[in-house]
Write a protein that holds these residues in place. Sequence first.
Motif, PDB file in Angstrom:
ATOM      1  N   ARG A   1      39.928  24.153  29.995  1.00  0.00           N
ATOM      2  CA  ARG A   1      38.683  23.527  30.451  1.00  0.00           C
ATOM      3  C   ARG A   1      37.461  24.407  30.196  1.00  0.00           C
ATOM      4  N   SER A   2      37.571  25.325  29.248  1.00  0.00           N
ATOM      5  CA  SER A   2      36.493  26.293  28.978  1.00  0.00           C
ATOM      6  C   SER A   2      35.178  25.646  28.550  1.00  0.00           C
ATOM      7  N   THR A   3      35.221  24.447  28.009  1.00  0.00           N
ATOM      8  CA  THR A   3      33.969  23.784  27.634  1.00  0.00           C
ATOM      9  C   THR A   3      33.120  23.467  28.862  1.00  0.00           C
TER      10      THR A   3
ATOM     11  N   PHE B   1      38.720  31.790  36.721  1.00  0.00           N
ATOM     12  CA  PHE B   1      40.156  31.944  36.447  1.00  0.00           C
ATOM     13  C   PHE B   1      41.011  31.943  37.706  1.00  0.00           C
ATOM     14  N   ASP B   2      40.447  32.377  38.818  1.00  0.00           N
ATOM     15  CA  ASP B   2      41.177  32.463  40.089  1.00  0.00           C
ATOM     16  C   ASP B   2      40.389  31.712  41.167  1.00  0.00           C
ATOM     17  N   PRO B   3      40.364  30.382  41.103  1.00  0.00           N
ATOM     18  CA  PRO B   3      39.512  29.598  42.002  1.00  0.00           C
ATOM     19  C   PRO B   3      39.880  29.742  43.480  1.00  0.00           C
ATOM     20  N   ASP B   4      41.130  30.116  43.781  1.00  0.00           N
ATOM     21  CA  ASP B   4      41.542  30.292  45.178  1.00  0.00           C
ATOM     22  C   ASP B   4      41.297  31.708  45.682  1.00  0.00           C
ATOM     23  N   ASN B   5      40.757  32.575  44.822  1.00  0.00           N
ATOM     24  CA  ASN B   5      40.445  33.968  45.155  1.00  0.00           C
ATOM     25  C   ASN B   5      41.635  34.704  45.775  1.00  0.00           C
ATOM     26  N   LYS B   6      42.782  34.580  45.119  1.00  0.00           N
ATOM     27  CA  LYS B   6      44.001  35.245  45.583  1.00  0.00           C
ATOM     28  C   LYS B   6      44.038  36.712  45.168  1.00  0.00           C
ATOM     29  N   GLY B   7      43.203  37.074  44.193  1.00  0.00           N
ATOM     30  CA  GLY B   7      43.223  38.438  43.692  1.00  0.00           C
ATOM     31  C   GLY B   7      44.027  38.580  42.414  1.00  0.00           C
ATOM     32  N   TYR B   8      44.626  37.482  41.969  1.00  0.00           N
ATOM     33  CA  TYR B   8      45.375  37.496  40.716  1.00  0.00           C
ATOM     34  C   TYR B   8      45.269  36.119  40.062  1.00  0.00           C
ATOM     35  N   ILE B   9      45.581  36.085  38.772  1.00  0.00           N
ATOM     36  CA  ILE B   9      45.515  34.862  37.972  1.00  0.00           C
ATOM     37  C   ILE B   9      46.927  34.543  37.506  1.00  0.00           C
TER      38      ILE B   9
END
Length: 150
Positions: A131-133, A112-120
Amino acid sequence: GELFTPWDFVVGEIVEINAYRFRVLDVDSFTQKYIESKGQNLQSQLYKISLTDIMRNLQKRYEEAREALRSAFHVMDEDHSGNITHQEFISSLCALHYDISIEEAEPLLVWFDPDNKGYISYAEFCDAIVRSTQFPKFLQNYQMEHGASH
């Protein structure tokens, strides 16, 4: 004891339900044609819809799904900041009766947070759901890279 059939609801006829008597006063045109054709009209009528109507229906379904996503995001965004913190995400999963620690949820947080910002963000939330599949393949790769404990 017997079940009703469509032919029990002919306009002008009396129908008895639980000892109450009702006179059928009117039916819509589709039902009227169905009754008159003894059910033969149903199949052909179900598929007679314009392409514009199909697109309208698909748009309506899309809007309903989008609203459901927006509502889910809003519920998870406990402080109403416009973003879901990792802690809010885990807290929301727990509220949905998923007993999961932040460590166990790490692959989900990365998803959910691919950039690892700490939030979504809302956009990231929607993208992750859409893209959950692809998540099972992502999880498999994640576990191979980070060990299978997640």
